[in-house]
Design an enzyme around this catalytic site. Structure first.
Site, PDB file in Angstrom:
ATOM      1  N   SER A  43       0.829  -1.196   0.000  1.00 52.17           N
ATOM      2  CA  SER A  43       0.000   0.000   0.000  1.00 52.17           C
ATOM      3  C   SER A  43       0.871   1.257   0.000  1.00 52.17           C
ATOM      4  O   SER A  43       1.697   1.431  -0.894  1.00 52.17           O
ATOM      5  CB  SER A  43      -0.967  -0.045   1.188  1.00 52.17           C
ATOM      6  OG  SER A  43      -2.010   0.882   1.037  1.00 52.17           O
ATOM      7  N   ASP A  70      -5.769  -3.707  -2.216  1.00 49.30           N
ATOM      8  CA  ASP A  70      -4.811  -3.376  -1.172  1.00 49.30           C
ATOM      9  C   ASP A  70      -4.240  -4.637  -0.523  1.00 49.30           C
ATOM     10  O   ASP A  70      -4.982  -5.502  -0.068  1.00 49.30           O
ATOM     11  CB  ASP A  70      -5.496  -2.505  -0.108  1.00 49.30           C
ATOM     12  CG  ASP A  70      -4.531  -1.849   0.847  1.00 49.30           C
ATOM     13  OD1 ASP A  70      -3.720  -2.570   1.465  1.00 49.30           O
ATOM     14  OD2 ASP A  70      -4.578  -0.613   0.988  1.00 49.30           O
TER      15      ASP A  70
END
Length: 293
Positions: free
Chosen positions: A43, A188
């Site tokens: 991320s 993610d």
């Protein structure tokens, strides 16, 4: 002099990633940038990996200094008036685990622009520098269709796919749609959505460092140590692992720090990351130099 070979692991955590910028400041001041042989991030950690690969502290400093809501929000006023109070309310009422992705209303979706993230990357990241680099960069994204995290070696990718992979690694469930890469859907790498078949996300992606001959692995966390207790990190053979934890919370209310871009708070977190990492790293590196040189 025998120079240490170092790996760097950067956790995910949205705007809390300013803390990692402070770690880069430490590496810069200790003249360790060229000793970093591999970086692995999830991320915001994958975004910071790209920024760090520019080998220029000004790039890292300027990128975090120029963050603002207007860069990423389609409707900043709506976000401030409606979304922030909702997020804080949920956090206060016990949504301690990933409060940002639980019980979202449809009006919450689409307020944050992936285009803003893409433009940010293209403004500060020079892909040609990455391709010429002798340092390997990995980004972790969750393969929704296969139900597992995957690790992409960014150096091998063309610019369009490289940006796509990092955007996938940052694609928070419910806020961003999954990214399609090579026929699979990715999101993610550090947030588990309820509908995922397996809860095996990897927010602190140590795994890619296994194949490297390293003296140290600096592992940067964006949650305090108590939250990480019980988490089993992979052991790297003959590698000294130095875990860097925030010495105080990076967010005033648990879960709100992921997307709250208050410049003052970001600056405080950069400074905290600098202080914490200097305390953790400097003595170990000094001891190494005394032993081998």
């Amino acid at each position: 002099m025998k120079e240490p070979r170092i790996g760097l692991v950067l956790a995910g955590g949205g705007a809390k990633g300013a803390y990692e910028a402070g770690v880069f400041k430490t590496l810069w001041e200790l003249n360790l940038i060229d000793n970093i042989k591999v970086i692995s991030g999830t991320s915001i950690g994958s975004v910071n990996a790209l920024l760090f690969a520019m080998n220029d502290f000004k790039v890292v400093k300027n990128s975090w200094s120029n963050l603002s809501y207007s860069r990423f929000l389609l409707n900043e006023e709506k976000f401030r008036k409606e979304y922030v109070p909702i997020l804080i309310k949920r956090a206060r009422h016990g949504y301690e685990e990933n409060p940002i992705v639980h019980d979202l209303d449809t009006r919450d979706i689409g307020l944050i622009s992936q285009k803003g993230v893409e433009d940010f990357l293209k403004e500060y990241v020079d892909v040609e520098i990455i391709k010429r680099s002798k340092r390997d960069l990995f980004a972790c994204a969750y393969n929704i269709d296969k139900g597992k995290p995957e690790y992409f070696l960014l150096n091998e990718l063309k610019e369009e796919e490289l940006i796509d992979v990092v955007l996938a690694s940052c694609a928070i469930p419910y806020l961003f749609p999954p990214r399609n890469i090579r026929g699979c859907r990715y999101a993610d790498g550090g947030i588990h959505a309820i509908e995922y078949p397996n809860n095996n996300i990897d927010n602190v992606p140590i795994h890619p460092l296994q194949d490297y001959q390293l003296d140290f692995a600096f592992v940067v966390h964006l949650s305090d140590k108590k939250k990480e207790e019980g988490v089993e990190f992979e052991k790297l053979k003959q590698v000294k692992m130095i875990h860097i934890y925030p010495s105080k919370p990076l967010e005033r209310i648990g879960g709100t720090g992921t997307i709250l871009l208050e410049q003052k708070r970001l600056e405080e977190n950069v400074e905290l990351g600098y202080r914490d990492s200097m305390v953790a790293i400097a003595p170990k590196i000094l001891a190494y130099w005394k032993k081998y040189n």
